[in-house]
Write an enzyme that holds these catalytic residues in place. Structure first.
Site, PDB file in Angstrom:
ATOM      1  N   TYR A 132       4.894   3.403  -1.812  1.00  0.00           N
ATOM      2  CA  TYR A 132       4.037   3.669  -2.933  1.00  0.00           C
ATOM      3  C   TYR A 132       4.502   3.429  -4.277  1.00  0.00           C
ATOM      4  CZ  TYR A 132      -0.249   5.393  -4.783  1.00  0.00           C
ATOM      5  OH  TYR A 132      -1.256   5.805  -6.182  1.00  0.00           O
ATOM      6  N   LYS A 160       2.383  -1.246  -2.394  1.00  0.00           N
ATOM      7  CA  LYS A 160       1.321  -0.814  -3.132  1.00  0.00           C
ATOM      8  C   LYS A 160       2.071  -0.563  -4.434  1.00  0.00           C
ATOM      9  CE  LYS A 160      -2.121   2.812  -3.477  1.00  0.00           C
ATOM     10  NZ  LYS A 160      -2.802   4.203  -3.384  1.00  0.00           N
TER      11      LYS A 160
END
Length: 298
Positions: A132, A160
């Site tokens: 992330y 992400k």
């Protein structure tokens, strides 16, 4: 390995502030019934940092029971690397299909610290992992050259991408090809990211409007960008609600009106009130009043 729409689901609380198991089950099932491709629990939108480890594992179990065999990822986001490793190990033992790893939740790690933390967490969990990268919310930017450093470890399978710079998706693909499954993590950049090669969407407003989210993704993958863009333009005022310090309250308020859920949050957050609540409710009401008819898609 992963692709499609993966909701970063909200966490539903009861009137006494504990988890509302039945409402979490109902809301997760709505996502699956709409055609979503997996679930991600205990993220920023899921108020993960406000949950105990026992609550996180309970939510993981609820998601696994409703996901119809599709992947369920546990978000790993903690102040210390040691706690992150504990979450990763516990998630693996409890049946998580993968991890979404925030490099550092509080301290702004440098390059060496970021890489070492990601490696430690993926080693602890020994599961496929989504990195992330969110330099806006967490002040830690996992850059394409850092992704290249991590590429030899095959457990890192996805990104992400939440840098808020649409150029980053192309930069990752240009540098690393298809080494990683690139997901957009910014709702109001989703169409743009899918247009330049992202294979998935870690979505927020999907929890209130799952069919529209899935339609945009599927139409883009079918090469029907004009139809997807029409839906996306309608959706944009709602998607903007995800890019806010009040994203949790905003999205939960959308769930109130769109799927008849509730907007209970865990302190220190409190539900919206006053003029701000009225503003957000108008955005939601306007969208519901003009909700588009969706075309058929594969």
């Amino acid at each position: 390995m992963w692709s499609g729409v993966m909701p970063a689901v909200t966490t539903k609380f009861g009137e006494e502030a504990g988890l509302d198991r039945a409402e979490n089950e109902r809301c997760f099932a709505i996502q699956m019934d709409a055609g979503c491709d997996g679930l991600i629990v205990c993220g920023s939108l899921g108020e993960g940092p406000m949950l105990t480890l026992a609550e996180k594992l309970e939510l993981l179990g609820i998601a696994k029971s409703t996901a119809k065999g599709k992947p369920v990822l546990m978000t790993v986001a903690a102040a210390s690397t040691a706690e992150s490793c504990d979450i990763a190990r516990a998630a693996a033992k409890s049946g998580a299909d993968g991890l979404m790893i925030v490099p550092s939740l509080v301290y702004f790690t440098d390059r060496r610290e970021t890489l070492d933390t990601l490696r430690a967490v993926v080693e602890a969990g020994d599961l496929p992992a989504m990195i992330y990268s969110n330099r806006v919310a967490y002040k830690v930017d996992v850059t394409p050259d850092m992704m290249e450093d991590l590429a030899p470890d095959e457990r890192f399978v996805a990104i992400k991408e939440s840098s808020d710079d649409i150029r980053r998706t192309t930069e990752i693909i240009n540098r690393l090809g298809d080494r990683y499954d690139v997901f957009t993590g910014v709702d109001n950049l989703a169409f743009e990211a899918l247009a330049v090669g992202a294979v998935g969407w870690v979505a927020g407003l999907v929890v209130a409007f799952p069919r529209e989210t899935v339609a945009i993704y599927r139409l883009m993958k079918d090469g029907r960008a004009d139809e997807a863009l029409g839906i996306y333009r309608w959706f944009r005022p709602l998607l903007d609600l995800d890019v806010s310090r009040y994203l949790v309250q905003n999205v939960k308020l959308a769930e109130v009106h769109a799927i008849q859920s509730n907007d209970r949050v865990r302190l220190p957050r409190q539900p919206l009130q006053g003029a701000e609540r009225q503003r957000v409710e108008k955005v939601i009401a306007d969208a519901l009043a003009t909700r588009p008819q969706l075309p058929s898609f594969a």
